[in-house]
Scaffold this active site. Structure first.
Site, PDB file in Angstrom:
ATOM      1  N   TRP A  74     -29.283  -7.060  12.900  1.00 29.96           N
ATOM      2  CA  TRP A  74     -28.777  -7.850  14.027  1.00 29.96           C
ATOM      3  C   TRP A  74     -27.830  -7.066  14.928  1.00 29.96           C
ATOM      4  O   TRP A  74     -27.471  -7.532  15.996  1.00 29.96           O
ATOM      5  CB  TRP A  74     -28.043  -9.101  13.497  1.00 29.96           C
ATOM      6  CG  TRP A  74     -27.055  -8.763  12.422  1.00 29.96           C
ATOM      7  CD1 TRP A  74     -27.262  -8.852  11.072  1.00 29.96           C
ATOM      8  CD2 TRP A  74     -25.725  -8.244  12.583  1.00 29.96           C
ATOM      9  NE1 TRP A  74     -26.151  -8.411  10.384  1.00 29.96           N
ATOM     10  CE2 TRP A  74     -25.188  -8.034  11.293  1.00 29.96           C
ATOM     11  CE3 TRP A  74     -24.927  -7.930  13.685  1.00 29.96           C
ATOM     12  CZ2 TRP A  74     -23.913  -7.524  11.069  1.00 29.96           C
ATOM     13  CZ3 TRP A  74     -23.658  -7.418  13.473  1.00 29.96           C
ATOM     14  CH2 TRP A  74     -23.169  -7.230  12.185  1.00 29.96           C
ATOM     15  N   LYS A 101     -40.326  -7.713  11.999  1.00 30.89           N
ATOM     16  CA  LYS A 101     -39.509  -8.852  11.560  1.00 30.89           C
ATOM     17  C   LYS A 101     -38.063  -8.592  11.991  1.00 30.89           C
ATOM     18  O   LYS A 101     -37.365  -7.767  11.402  1.00 30.89           O
ATOM     19  CB  LYS A 101     -39.550  -9.018  10.032  1.00 30.89           C
ATOM     20  CG  LYS A 101     -38.958 -10.369   9.619  1.00 30.89           C
ATOM     21  CD  LYS A 101     -38.309 -10.380   8.261  1.00 30.89           C
ATOM     22  CE  LYS A 101     -36.875  -9.958   8.263  1.00 30.89           C
ATOM     23  NZ  LYS A 101     -35.901 -10.830   8.947  1.00 30.89           N
ATOM     24  N   PRO A 102     -37.616  -9.290  13.049  1.00 33.47           N
ATOM     25  CA  PRO A 102     -36.227  -9.087  13.482  1.00 33.47           C
ATOM     26  C   PRO A 102     -35.264  -9.833  12.577  1.00 33.47           C
ATOM     27  O   PRO A 102     -35.673 -10.714  11.813  1.00 33.47           O
ATOM     28  CB  PRO A 102     -36.216  -9.694  14.894  1.00 33.47           C
ATOM     29  CG  PRO A 102     -37.300 -10.724  14.881  1.00 33.47           C
ATOM     30  CD  PRO A 102     -38.335 -10.282  13.873  1.00 33.47           C
ATOM     31  N   GLY A 117     -31.272  -1.320   8.004  1.00 33.09           N
ATOM     32  CA  GLY A 117     -30.440  -2.384   7.449  1.00 33.09           C
ATOM     33  C   GLY A 117     -29.582  -1.819   6.337  1.00 33.09           C
ATOM     34  O   GLY A 117     -29.314  -0.615   6.285  1.00 33.09           O
ATOM     35  N   SER A 118     -29.193  -2.683   5.429  1.00 36.27           N
ATOM     36  CA  SER A 118     -28.252  -2.265   4.394  1.00 36.27           C
ATOM     37  C   SER A 118     -28.940  -1.436   3.312  1.00 36.27           C
ATOM     38  O   SER A 118     -30.149  -1.556   3.083  1.00 36.27           O
ATOM     39  CB  SER A 118     -27.609  -3.503   3.765  1.00 36.27           C
ATOM     40  OG  SER A 118     -28.616  -4.278   3.157  1.00 36.27           O
ATOM     41  N   GLU A 130     -33.329   3.625   7.639  1.00 40.76           N
ATOM     42  CA  GLU A 130     -32.024   3.887   8.273  1.00 40.76           C
ATOM     43  C   GLU A 130     -31.061   2.884   7.649  1.00 40.76           C
ATOM     44  O   GLU A 130     -31.081   1.707   8.004  1.00 40.76           O
ATOM     45  CB  GLU A 130     -32.104   3.656   9.789  1.00 40.76           C
ATOM     46  CG  GLU A 130     -33.132   4.496  10.523  1.00 40.76           C
ATOM     47  CD  GLU A 130     -32.679   5.929  10.747  1.00 40.76           C
ATOM     48  OE1 GLU A 130     -31.527   6.253  10.414  1.00 40.76           O
ATOM     49  OE2 GLU A 130     -33.495   6.716  11.242  1.00 40.76           O
ATOM     50  N   LEU A 131     -30.237   3.342   6.722  1.00 35.20           N
ATOM     51  CA  LEU A 131     -29.445   2.400   5.913  1.00 35.20           C
ATOM     52  C   LEU A 131     -27.952   2.461   6.282  1.00 35.20           C
ATOM     53  O   LEU A 131     -27.597   2.920   7.353  1.00 35.20           O
ATOM     54  CB  LEU A 131     -29.678   2.693   4.434  1.00 35.20           C
ATOM     55  CG  LEU A 131     -31.156   2.729   4.014  1.00 35.20           C
ATOM     56  CD1 LEU A 131     -31.309   3.111   2.549  1.00 35.20           C
ATOM     57  CD2 LEU A 131     -31.847   1.404   4.305  1.00 35.20           C
ATOM     58  N   CYS A 144     -23.708   1.184  12.329  1.00 34.75           N
ATOM     59  CA  CYS A 144     -23.868   2.005  11.124  1.00 34.75           C
ATOM     60  C   CYS A 144     -23.172   3.344  11.282  1.00 34.75           C
ATOM     61  O   CYS A 144     -22.856   4.004  10.295  1.00 34.75           O
ATOM     62  CB  CYS A 144     -25.351   2.209  10.843  1.00 34.75           C
ATOM     63  SG  CYS A 144     -26.205   2.895  12.268  1.00 34.75           S
ATOM     64  N   GLU A 164     -18.663   0.220   3.344  1.00 31.95           N
ATOM     65  CA  GLU A 164     -18.804   0.077   4.795  1.00 31.95           C
ATOM     66  C   GLU A 164     -18.136  -1.244   5.189  1.00 31.95           C
ATOM     67  O   GLU A 164     -18.559  -2.315   4.751  1.00 31.95           O
ATOM     68  CB  GLU A 164     -20.308   0.029   5.074  1.00 31.95           C
ATOM     69  CG  GLU A 164     -20.707   0.022   6.490  1.00 31.95           C
ATOM     70  CD  GLU A 164     -22.245  -0.052   6.625  1.00 31.95           C
ATOM     71  OE1 GLU A 164     -22.909  -0.674   5.780  1.00 31.95           O
ATOM     72  OE2 GLU A 164     -22.762   0.511   7.597  1.00 31.95           O
TER      73      GLU A 164
HETATM   74  P1  NAP Z   1     -29.543  -6.372   5.951  1.00 33.47           P
HETATM   75  O1  NAP Z   1     -28.885  -7.529   5.336  1.00 33.47           O
HETATM   76  O2  NAP Z   1     -30.045  -5.288   5.085  1.00 33.47           O
HETATM   77  O3  NAP Z   1     -30.721  -6.932   6.850  1.00 33.47           O
HETATM   78  C1  NAP Z   1     -31.507  -6.112   7.671  1.00 33.47           C
HETATM   79  C2  NAP Z   1     -32.847  -6.779   7.890  1.00 33.47           C
HETATM   80  O4  NAP Z   1     -33.528  -6.824   6.643  1.00 33.47           O
HETATM   81  C3  NAP Z   1     -32.763  -8.230   8.366  1.00 33.47           C
HETATM   82  O5  NAP Z   1     -33.852  -8.465   9.239  1.00 33.47           O
HETATM   83  C4  NAP Z   1     -32.904  -9.001   7.070  1.00 33.47           C
HETATM   84  O6  NAP Z   1     -33.348 -10.322   7.228  1.00 33.47           O
HETATM   85  C5  NAP Z   1     -33.945  -8.153   6.385  1.00 33.47           C
HETATM   86  N1  NAP Z   1     -34.057  -8.371   4.958  1.00 33.47           N
HETATM   87  C6  NAP Z   1     -33.108  -8.698   4.053  1.00 33.47           C
HETATM   88  N2  NAP Z   1     -33.650  -8.837   2.833  1.00 33.47           N
HETATM   89  C7  NAP Z   1     -34.980  -8.583   2.976  1.00 33.47           C
HETATM   90  C8  NAP Z   1     -36.091  -8.553   2.108  1.00 33.47           C
HETATM   91  N3  NAP Z   1     -35.948  -8.826   0.806  1.00 33.47           N
HETATM   92  N4  NAP Z   1     -37.301  -8.262   2.608  1.00 33.47           N
HETATM   93  C9  NAP Z   1     -37.471  -8.002   3.910  1.00 33.47           C
HETATM   94  N5  NAP Z   1     -36.462  -8.021   4.796  1.00 33.47           N
HETATM   95  C10 NAP Z   1     -35.237  -8.285   4.324  1.00 33.47           C
HETATM   96  O7  NAP Z   1     -28.580  -5.663   7.010  1.00 33.47           O
HETATM   97  P2  NAP Z   1     -27.786  -6.345   8.202  1.00 33.47           P
HETATM   98  O8  NAP Z   1     -26.582  -7.023   7.646  1.00 33.47           O
HETATM   99  O9  NAP Z   1     -28.688  -7.124   9.084  1.00 33.47           O
HETATM  100  O10 NAP Z   1     -27.364  -5.059   9.036  1.00 33.47           O
HETATM  101  C11 NAP Z   1     -26.236  -4.322   8.731  1.00 33.47           C
HETATM  102  C12 NAP Z   1     -26.587  -3.092   7.909  1.00 33.47           C
HETATM  103  O11 NAP Z   1     -27.549  -2.322   8.611  1.00 33.47           O
HETATM  104  C13 NAP Z   1     -25.405  -2.190   7.713  1.00 33.47           C
HETATM  105  O12 NAP Z   1     -25.394  -1.707   6.396  1.00 33.47           O
HETATM  106  C14 NAP Z   1     -25.662  -1.057   8.692  1.00 33.47           C
HETATM  107  O13 NAP Z   1     -25.049   0.157   8.352  1.00 33.47           O
HETATM  108  C15 NAP Z   1     -27.133  -0.969   8.641  1.00 33.47           C
HETATM  109  N6  NAP Z   1     -27.628  -0.297   9.843  1.00 33.47           N
HETATM  110  C16 NAP Z   1     -28.081   0.972   9.716  1.00 33.47           C
HETATM  111  C17 NAP Z   1     -28.493   1.654  10.835  1.00 33.47           C
HETATM  112  C18 NAP Z   1     -28.977   3.062  10.734  1.00 33.47           C
HETATM  113  O14 NAP Z   1     -29.583   3.536  11.688  1.00 33.47           O
HETATM  114  N7  NAP Z   1     -28.754   3.759   9.647  1.00 33.47           N
HETATM  115  C19 NAP Z   1     -28.476   1.034  12.076  1.00 33.47           C
HETATM  116  C20 NAP Z   1     -28.014  -0.273  12.166  1.00 33.47           C
HETATM  117  C21 NAP Z   1     -27.593  -0.928  11.019  1.00 33.47           C
HETATM  118  P3  NAP Z   1     -32.461 -11.544   6.598  1.00 33.47           P
HETATM  119  O15 NAP Z   1     -31.142 -11.455   7.253  1.00 33.47           O
HETATM  120  O16 NAP Z   1     -33.267 -12.747   6.916  1.00 33.47           O
HETATM  121  O17 NAP Z   1     -32.310 -11.344   5.122  1.00 33.47           O
END
Ligand code: NAP
Length: 494
Positions: A167, A191-192, A244-245, A266-267, A300, A397
């Site tokens: 997000w 899937k956003p 994501g995470s 990209e975590l 991130c 983080e």
């Molecule tokens: P997140 O909780 O990992 O969620 C990211 C995406 O994954 C969301 O669309 C989420 O949907 C989905 N997701 C969660 N569980 C899933 C599953 N079991 N199967 C498929 N999709 C699933 O991360 P966030 O809180 O949105 O974003 C913050 C994190 O992203 C931070 O750790 C940040 O560092 C990281 N990030 C990394 C980068 C990079 O380039 N390295 C860039 C931006 C952000 P739901 O919310 O519906 O679960």
């Protein structure tokens, strides 16, 4: 039918209202899905519901994958000039509609409108870049091992890709993944994040107008574990590109193991931002502010730990605090705002827990440290000093506007501290000593290093991490490689 509340209609004065979609985009059709399942989208600046998007069923997700799979061969075989022209058109449409896209982004994510516009425009650059790179998917001709042999290497699309985005950059994460996948000749299902689907859906409207064929790019909304499990086990999906995470990345990797999918991740990050005695102090302060407080600390690549060499620690702290005092909290739509709300209450609770842990172990709050009087998820920009090893802020983080300042004496000590983390996305440092610049850049265990800057991302650079921050690169001439297979041809009898 799109479900948008009156809040949105009255709040957003879009030039093109058709960009506001709250339906999923599946196989070239806009749909509210087979059931009445919905999830809500909230404006984080006041907590009001702005839209409801469908929760697609497993059968709908499977149909979407089937459609993408059926189209993979023809899209993969399309002329690169055709794909390039479509991507270029998409890029132009994004720029033409940048104000509307920024308004939608600002409403669902909360960042200041100026930052939202900058995200839209800067990341449109990925579409432009991949429009060009699509024309350069060149192979190799290699001398043979025998007189009658020649070795050819060709590049082919990996197949159907699933993209999962977070997000914090609801627009930029889409263009960098989908642009690369389409350029490579892959069909894509995106899937956003549930907090911010409207930006992705608005981009899909423009992709459709740009001529992306129906079913080549779909946007699905719904239950993440269900969609994630299907993506991981469905043999028609060849690749997963996830941002994501780290926790979710680990889960996806485990689930995808049985079908050995191509992955790029990209975590999470835990960036160290280091200021050496010989740094240009004004520039270092500006860099630290930009790196730490952009998007309210929810990036991130945010400076998660700020290390300042002892000779300048006092002066740096003073100037940094002066700059933090100028940060103006408010709704992103107010032009005077420089920091918006946090995404949700969980984010507020996490930063509070990090501050309480640090203070409980001896740190001091130099400014901020609490929820803002604005209420909701607004949190004061915060600086803490006296931060020591063992505090959560150094290990985890924070993803919030919390700047922990740590003083250090020797270069080797700060490198050891910076590398003392499971993450390896980015490190930043400020120094004017050329030898030190090389030494420290080489010693940091990260996929990216910002030297004398707090901002590093653009489409020309290979963005990505190492260690538990993931693998794979987005942007640059290497950005397509993650979406391509190599095929080696041994030509014999020559
Ligand atoms: P997140 O909780 O990992 O969620 C990211 C995406 O994954 C969301 O669309 C989420 O949907 C989905 N997701 C969660 N569980 C899933 C599953 N079991 N199967 C498929 N999709 C699933 O991360 P966030 O809180 O949105 O974003 C913050 C994190 O992203 C931070 O750790 C940040 O560092 C990281 N990030 C990394 C980068 C990079 O380039 N390295 C860039 C931006 C952000 P739901 O919310 O519906 O679960």
């Amino acid at each position: 039918m799109t479900i948008m509340t009156e809040v949105v209609r009255s709040r957003l004065n879009l030039r093109d209202k058709a960009l506001l979609k709250a339906e999923a985009y599946v196989g070239g059709r806009w749909t509210m899905g087979d059931t009445s399942g919905r999830s809500t989208v909230v404006d984080p600046s006041d907590g009001r519901i702005v839209a409801e998007v469908p929760s697609l069923t497993l059968a709908e997700i499977q149909r979407c994958i089937d459609q993408a799979y059926a189209l993979q061969r023809s899209w993969g075989a399309s002329l690169v000039k055709t794909r390039s022209a479509i991507l270029r058109k998409w890029y132009e449409l994004v720029l033409e509609n940048a104000d509307d896209l920024a308004a939608i982004l600002c409403m669902e994510q909360g960042k200041p409108l100026s930052e939202a516009k900058a995200e839209v425009v800067a990341n449109a650059g990925f579409l432009d870049w991949y429009a060009e790179e699509a024309k350069r998917i060149n192979g190799d001709v290699i001398p043979g091992a025998r007189a009658d042999q020649r070795i050819l290497v060709m590049k082919q699309p990996v197949g159907v890709c699933a993209a999962i985005t977070p997000w914090n950059f609801p627009n930029g994460m889409v263009t960098r993944k989908v642009g690369a996948a389409l350029a490579a000749g892959c069909t894509v299902i995106l899937k956003p994040a549930p907090q911010t689907p409207l930006s992705a859906l608005a981009l899909a409207v423009l992709a459709e107008r740009a001529g992306v064929p129906a079913g080549v790019f779909s946007v699905v909304t719904g239950d993440a574990p269900m969609i994630g499990a299907e993506i991981c086990k469905n043999p028609k999906i060849a690749k997963i590109s996830f941002t994501g995470s780290t926790a979710v990345g680990r889960w996806l990797m485990r689930e995808a193991a049985d079908s050995i999918k191509r992955l790029s991740f990209e975590l999470g990050g835990n960036a160290a931002f280091i200021v050496f005695d010989d740094a240009d102090l004004d520039s270092a302060v500006e860099g630290a502010i930009a790196s730490k407080f952009r998007n309210a600390g929810q990036t991130c690549v945010c400076a998660n730990r700020i290390y300042v060499q002892s000779g300048i620690a006092g002066e740096f702290t003073k100037r940094f605090l002066d700059r933090v005092a100028g940060i103006r909290l408010g709704p992103g739509s107010d032009p005077a705002t420089t920091q918006g709300p946090l995404i949700d209450h969980r984010a507020v609770e996490k930063v509070e827990a990090h501050i309480a842990d640090a203070v409980g172990k001896g740190a001091s709050v130099a400014c901020g440290g609490k929820r803002s009087a604005l209420g909701g998820t607004f949190f004061e920009p915060t600086v803490i000093t006296g931060v020591k090893p063992g505090m959560r802020v150094l290990k985890e983080e924070t993803f919030a506007p919390l700047a922990p300042l740590i003083s250090f004496d020797r270069e080797e000590d700060v490198i050891a501290m910076a590398n003392d983390t499971e993450y390896g996305l980015v490190g930043f440092f400020y120094s004017r000593d050329l030898s030190r610049v090389w030494r420290v850049a080489e010693a940091l265990e990260t996929g990216m290093v910002g030297v004398n800057t707090g901002l590093i991302a653009n489409e020309m650079a290979p963005f990505g991490g190492i260690k538990q921050s993931g693998f794979g690169r987005e942007g640059s001439t290497r950005g397509l490689d993650d979406f391509l297979n190599l095929k080696y041809l041994s030509l014999n009898g020559i």
